[in-house]
Scaffold this active site. Structure first.
Site, PDB file in Angstrom:
ATOM      1  N   ALA A 122       3.199   6.085  -2.657  1.00  0.00           N
ATOM      2  CA  ALA A 122       4.274   6.798  -2.967  1.00  0.00           C
ATOM      3  C   ALA A 122       4.133   6.979  -4.433  1.00  0.00           C
ATOM      4  O   ALA A 122       4.696   8.039  -4.963  1.00  0.00           O
ATOM      5  CB  ALA A 122       5.507   6.336  -2.440  1.00  0.00           C
ATOM      6  N   GLY A 182       0.676  -1.181  -0.035  1.00  0.00           N
ATOM      7  CA  GLY A 182      -0.122   0.108  -0.154  1.00  0.00           C
ATOM      8  C   GLY A 182       0.798   1.305  -0.032  1.00  0.00           C
ATOM      9  O   GLY A 182       0.645   2.089  -0.930  1.00  0.00           O
ATOM     10  N   CYS A 183       1.853   1.302   0.987  1.00  0.00           N
ATOM     11  CA  CYS A 183       2.669   2.372   0.968  1.00  0.00           C
ATOM     12  C   CYS A 183       3.430   2.740  -0.385  1.00  0.00           C
ATOM     13  O   CYS A 183       3.643   3.829  -0.693  1.00  0.00           O
ATOM     14  CB  CYS A 183       3.778   2.420   1.966  1.00  0.00           C
ATOM     15  SG  CYS A 183       2.825   2.236   3.612  1.00  0.00           S
ATOM     16  N   THR A 184       3.915   1.655  -1.158  1.00  0.00           N
ATOM     17  CA  THR A 184       4.539   1.856  -2.457  1.00  0.00           C
ATOM     18  C   THR A 184       3.651   2.382  -3.273  1.00  0.00           C
ATOM     19  O   THR A 184       3.897   3.319  -3.972  1.00  0.00           O
ATOM     20  CB  THR A 184       5.183   0.401  -2.725  1.00  0.00           C
ATOM     21  OG1 THR A 184       6.005  -0.152  -1.928  1.00  0.00           O
ATOM     22  CG2 THR A 184       5.736   0.409  -4.375  1.00  0.00           C
TER      23      THR A 184
END
Length: 152
Positions: A48, A43-45
């Site tokens: 970003a 999710g964070c990738t």
């Protein structure tokens, strides 16, 4: 979550290159300040990379994008290089900004309770006032939602 209309708390944290960055350095620009749980997670990738894909649109509006997590400077550098992230990532292992912005919360995963960063985004105006506070944002749509808010 902090409220719209509040002064955004200032802080000084190290970026992915180890340089100190103060939020107040960006007075005169709008700032997208997004908090995320961890580098190199799915999710964070995605979040970003969505901000990276829209980065030129943010720059053309004189908006600074800043991502914050409790990961180390070294982790941020690898993450930024791996995904060619053109914006600032700040390391907050002491939870200075994370707690000041009230995004350190109790989380439940598979019945297990732990403390962690709740994915949240703030839009801060040129005078350092919170214009928008977005709790529990979705990684795939967050950048687009902020761009839409900027055009209102």
């Amino acid at each position: 979550m902090l409220e719209v209309g509040q002064k955004a708390p200032d802080f000084t944290l190290s970026d992915q290159n180890g340089n100190p960055v103060r939020l107040s350095d960006f007075l005169g620009k709008k700032v997208v300040l997004y908090f995320y749980p961890r580098d190199n997670t799915p999710g964070c990738t995605r979040q970003a990379c969505a901000f990276a894909a829209a980065y030129d649109q943010f720059r053309s509006r004189n908006v600074q994008v800043i991502g914050v997590s409790k990961d180390s400077v070294a982790s941020h550098l690898k993450f930024a290089q791996k995904h060619q992230l053109p914006f600032v990532l700040l390391s907050d292992p002491e939870l200075q900004a994370i707690q000041a912005y009230d995004v350190w919360k109790e989380k439940k995963l598979y019945g297990k309770v732990s403390m962690g960063v709740v994915r949240s985004t703030y839009l801060i105006d040129e005078a350092g006032i919170i214009q928008r506070a977005m709790p529990k944002v979705k990684p795939d749509t967050n950048a687009g939602e902020i761009l839409a808010a900027l055009d209102q």
